[in-house]
Design a protein around this motif. Sequence first.
Motif, PDB file in Angstrom:
ATOM      1  N   TYR A 119       0.835  -1.198   0.000  1.00 36.03           N
ATOM      2  CA  TYR A 119       0.000   0.000   0.000  1.00 36.03           C
ATOM      3  C   TYR A 119       0.869   1.246   0.000  1.00 36.03           C
ATOM      4  O   TYR A 119       0.599   2.203  -0.730  1.00 36.03           O
ATOM      5  CB  TYR A 119      -0.919   0.017   1.226  1.00 36.03           C
ATOM      6  CG  TYR A 119      -2.235  -0.688   1.038  1.00 36.03           C
ATOM      7  CD1 TYR A 119      -3.402   0.039   0.798  1.00 36.03           C
ATOM      8  CD2 TYR A 119      -2.338  -2.068   1.100  1.00 36.03           C
ATOM      9  CE1 TYR A 119      -4.623  -0.597   0.635  1.00 36.03           C
ATOM     10  CE2 TYR A 119      -3.549  -2.721   0.928  1.00 36.03           C
ATOM     11  CZ  TYR A 119      -4.696  -1.978   0.700  1.00 36.03           C
ATOM     12  OH  TYR A 119      -5.893  -2.608   0.519  1.00 36.03           O
ATOM     13  N   TYR A 120       1.913   1.251   0.828  1.00 32.23           N
ATOM     14  CA  TYR A 120       2.790   2.427   0.899  1.00 32.23           C
ATOM     15  C   TYR A 120       3.475   2.662  -0.440  1.00 32.23           C
ATOM     16  O   TYR A 120       3.524   3.807  -0.931  1.00 32.23           O
ATOM     17  CB  TYR A 120       3.826   2.249   2.005  1.00 32.23           C
ATOM     18  CG  TYR A 120       4.856   3.354   2.009  1.00 32.23           C
ATOM     19  CD1 TYR A 120       4.558   4.605   2.546  1.00 32.23           C
ATOM     20  CD2 TYR A 120       6.111   3.161   1.430  1.00 32.23           C
ATOM     21  CE1 TYR A 120       5.487   5.634   2.522  1.00 32.23           C
ATOM     22  CE2 TYR A 120       7.039   4.183   1.400  1.00 32.23           C
ATOM     23  CZ  TYR A 120       6.728   5.413   1.943  1.00 32.23           C
ATOM     24  OH  TYR A 120       7.643   6.432   1.898  1.00 32.23           O
ATOM     25  N   GLU A 121       4.015   1.620  -1.049  1.00 34.43           N
ATOM     26  CA  GLU A 121       4.719   1.774  -2.329  1.00 34.43           C
ATOM     27  C   GLU A 121       3.781   2.253  -3.421  1.00 34.43           C
ATOM     28  O   GLU A 121       4.178   3.033  -4.296  1.00 34.43           O
ATOM     29  CB  GLU A 121       5.384   0.460  -2.719  1.00 34.43           C
ATOM     30  CG  GLU A 121       6.578   0.121  -1.838  1.00 34.43           C
ATOM     31  CD  GLU A 121       7.243  -1.190  -2.213  1.00 34.43           C
ATOM     32  OE1 GLU A 121       6.574  -2.019  -2.878  1.00 34.43           O
ATOM     33  OE2 GLU A 121       8.417  -1.393  -1.845  1.00 34.43           O
ATOM     34  N   GLU A 122       2.535   1.815  -3.386  1.00 24.83           N
ATOM     35  CA  GLU A 122       1.566   2.308  -4.368  1.00 24.83           C
ATOM     36  C   GLU A 122       1.293   3.790  -4.148  1.00 24.83           C
ATOM     37  O   GLU A 122       1.166   4.561  -5.108  1.00 24.83           O
ATOM     38  CB  GLU A 122       0.260   1.508  -4.249  1.00 24.83           C
ATOM     39  CG  GLU A 122      -0.810   1.884  -5.258  1.00 24.83           C
ATOM     40  CD  GLU A 122      -0.447   1.528  -6.691  1.00 24.83           C
ATOM     41  OE1 GLU A 122      -1.099   2.074  -7.605  1.00 24.83           O
ATOM     42  OE2 GLU A 122       0.481   0.727  -6.903  1.00 24.83           O
ATOM     43  N   PHE A 123       1.233   4.215  -2.885  1.00 26.63           N
ATOM     44  CA  PHE A 123       0.984   5.625  -2.584  1.00 26.63           C
ATOM     45  C   PHE A 123       2.116   6.516  -3.075  1.00 26.63           C
ATOM     46  O   PHE A 123       1.872   7.616  -3.580  1.00 26.63           O
ATOM     47  CB  PHE A 123       0.787   5.802  -1.071  1.00 26.63           C
ATOM     48  CG  PHE A 123       0.734   7.235  -0.622  1.00 26.63           C
ATOM     49  CD1 PHE A 123      -0.247   8.095  -1.091  1.00 26.63           C
ATOM     50  CD2 PHE A 123       1.673   7.732   0.273  1.00 26.63           C
ATOM     51  CE1 PHE A 123      -0.300   9.424  -0.697  1.00 26.63           C
ATOM     52  CE2 PHE A 123       1.628   9.050   0.686  1.00 26.63           C
ATOM     53  CZ  PHE A 123       0.648   9.897   0.196  1.00 26.63           C
ATOM     54  N   VAL A 124       3.364   6.066  -2.948  1.00 26.09           N
ATOM     55  CA  VAL A 124       4.516   6.922  -3.292  1.00 26.09           C
ATOM     56  C   VAL A 124       5.073   6.622  -4.680  1.00 26.09           C
ATOM     57  O   VAL A 124       6.160   7.088  -5.023  1.00 26.09           O
ATOM     58  CB  VAL A 124       5.643   6.795  -2.240  1.00 26.09           C
ATOM     59  CG1 VAL A 124       5.147   7.235  -0.877  1.00 26.09           C
ATOM     60  CG2 VAL A 124       6.217   5.384  -2.189  1.00 26.09           C
ATOM     61  N   LYS A 125       4.342   5.870  -5.510  1.00 29.78           N
ATOM     62  CA  LYS A 125       4.910   5.462  -6.801  1.00 29.78           C
ATOM     63  C   LYS A 125       5.235   6.657  -7.700  1.00 29.78           C
ATOM     64  O   LYS A 125       6.120   6.564  -8.558  1.00 29.78           O
ATOM     65  CB  LYS A 125       3.954   4.508  -7.519  1.00 29.78           C
ATOM     66  CG  LYS A 125       2.626   5.116  -7.954  1.00 29.78           C
ATOM     67  CD  LYS A 125       1.754   4.078  -8.630  1.00 29.78           C
ATOM     68  CE  LYS A 125       0.431   4.676  -9.091  1.00 29.78           C
ATOM     69  NZ  LYS A 125      -0.440   3.654  -9.736  1.00 29.78           N
ATOM     70  N   ASN A 126       4.537   7.771  -7.505  1.00 29.12           N
ATOM     71  CA  ASN A 126       4.836   8.983  -8.269  1.00 29.12           C
ATOM     72  C   ASN A 126       5.528  10.039  -7.415  1.00 29.12           C
ATOM     73  O   ASN A 126       5.571  11.216  -7.768  1.00 29.12           O
ATOM     74  CB  ASN A 126       3.557   9.565  -8.866  1.00 29.12           C
ATOM     75  CG  ASN A 126       2.911   8.619  -9.863  1.00 29.12           C
ATOM     76  OD1 ASN A 126       3.609   7.984 -10.655  1.00 29.12           O
ATOM     77  ND2 ASN A 126       1.594   8.506  -9.807  1.00 29.12           N
ATOM     78  N   LEU A 173      -4.635   6.189  -1.426  1.00 28.40           N
ATOM     79  CA  LEU A 173      -4.476   5.638  -2.765  1.00 28.40           C
ATOM     80  C   LEU A 173      -5.395   6.306  -3.770  1.00 28.40           C
ATOM     81  O   LEU A 173      -5.033   6.479  -4.940  1.00 28.40           O
ATOM     82  CB  LEU A 173      -4.728   4.127  -2.748  1.00 28.40           C
ATOM     83  CG  LEU A 173      -3.748   3.281  -1.957  1.00 28.40           C
ATOM     84  CD1 LEU A 173      -3.905   1.811  -2.312  1.00 28.40           C
ATOM     85  CD2 LEU A 173      -2.309   3.708  -2.187  1.00 28.40           C
ATOM     86  N   THR A 174      -6.592   6.699  -3.335  1.00 28.18           N
ATOM     87  CA  THR A 174      -7.503   7.407  -4.238  1.00 28.18           C
ATOM     88  C   THR A 174      -6.883   8.717  -4.681  1.00 28.18           C
ATOM     89  O   THR A 174      -6.969   9.107  -5.855  1.00 28.18           O
ATOM     90  CB  THR A 174      -8.849   7.671  -3.544  1.00 28.18           C
ATOM     91  OG1 THR A 174      -9.432   6.423  -3.167  1.00 28.18           O
ATOM     92  CG2 THR A 174      -9.815   8.393  -4.478  1.00 28.18           C
ATOM     93  N   ASP A 175      -6.222   9.395  -3.755  1.00 25.23           N
ATOM     94  CA  ASP A 175      -5.545  10.640  -4.094  1.00 25.23           C
ATOM     95  C   ASP A 175      -4.431  10.389  -5.099  1.00 25.23           C
ATOM     96  O   ASP A 175      -4.225  11.171  -6.027  1.00 25.23           O
ATOM     97  CB  ASP A 175      -4.974  11.270  -2.823  1.00 25.23           C
ATOM     98  CG  ASP A 175      -4.275  12.592  -3.090  1.00 25.23           C
ATOM     99  OD1 ASP A 175      -4.975  13.578  -3.322  1.00 25.23           O
ATOM    100  OD2 ASP A 175      -3.035  12.616  -3.073  1.00 25.23           O
ATOM    101  N   THR A 176      -3.713   9.273  -4.958  1.00 23.37           N
ATOM    102  CA  THR A 176      -2.642   8.931  -5.898  1.00 23.37           C
ATOM    103  C   THR A 176      -3.205   8.657  -7.288  1.00 23.37           C
ATOM    104  O   THR A 176      -2.633   9.072  -8.297  1.00 23.37           O
ATOM    105  CB  THR A 176      -1.870   7.694  -5.398  1.00 23.37           C
ATOM    106  OG1 THR A 176      -1.275   8.000  -4.132  1.00 23.37           O
ATOM    107  CG2 THR A 176      -0.781   7.288  -6.370  1.00 23.37           C
ATOM    108  N   CYS A 177      -4.343   7.966  -7.346  1.00 24.83           N
ATOM    109  CA  CYS A 177      -4.938   7.625  -8.645  1.00 24.83           C
ATOM    110  C   CYS A 177      -5.427   8.854  -9.388  1.00 24.83           C
ATOM    111  O   CYS A 177      -5.296   8.958 -10.610  1.00 24.83           O
ATOM    112  CB  CYS A 177      -6.118   6.667  -8.450  1.00 24.83           C
ATOM    113  SG  CYS A 177      -5.650   5.024  -7.910  1.00 24.83           S
TER     114      CYS A 177
END
Length: 303
Positions: A119-126, A173-177
């Motif tokens: 979950y963390y890595e998905e959040f910071v992927k960008n 994650l929604t914010d990241t998407c």
Amino acid sequence: MPTSVSYLENYVAGWSKDSIRLMPTASETAKRLFFYVQECGYFRTDASYYTERANLNSYLVIYTVSGKGTLTYSGNTYELAPGYACLINCNEHHFYRCCPNESWEFVWLHFNGMNALGYYEEFVKNGFHLLQCPDPDRMELMLRRIVAIHQKADATTELVSSELITSVLIEFLTDTCTGSQNDFIMPESIKETKRYIDRHFREALTLDGLAARIPVSKYHLSHEFKKYVGKPVNEYIICTRLSYAKELLQFSSLSVTEIAYETGINQPSYLIRLFKERESVTPFQFRRQWTVNVSVNPDGTPA
């Protein structure tokens, strides 16, 4: 021999008497199956408060209720203002404090779990960023509820807190998407392109042809479609065709070859390859799994 990495923590406990700090002990079941709380609480701090930490196997959410703090993390310093939240990996060095001449009121959560790193890595992927909560009351309520249920723990506490932690992470994650939940309004051109694909997926579709209908450049369409729909145009077309193929496999007597042409895929071998890649089964196996009490011929049609 590998060298051990020592835990680092420095802090000044400049929090008020009505502050709350809980350190529950998670069950082995929770550690194996759920997101679980390591520490959680509510702090009202004065300007002397700070925490510096590194090499802790934990993930930390801080949500600012009032006042201001700062977070130094990943080589940058961020202002933690009301309505903002952060999600950090505590293995990495971090330093957060109350701003000078301020008080700082925040709710916080240390958690872990089998999928926490993912979950963390998905959040910071960008790249790392703060979350400006689109519904601040919701974020505060979820974190305060995690604290409250651990103050009055019972047999359901770990299940409910895992569900709440998941909901908190989905906010990040929604914010990241979307880039920003506040700005997430799908442009009419993307809505129209999506509707057109939904109606015409059986036909030969190209990015050039779809872009010409709007009209915009294919590069602009590609970027905007992925931003708002969550997947590239070609991937969306494939998924739409596969969804229809599943429907035909389950509810029709068409052969796999006929279904390939009916869905616009047009090549039976490609349809089979897509099923193996996406579903880990062949179309024939999918039909056998999902068709109840129906005999199936070798070509994949119901007998």
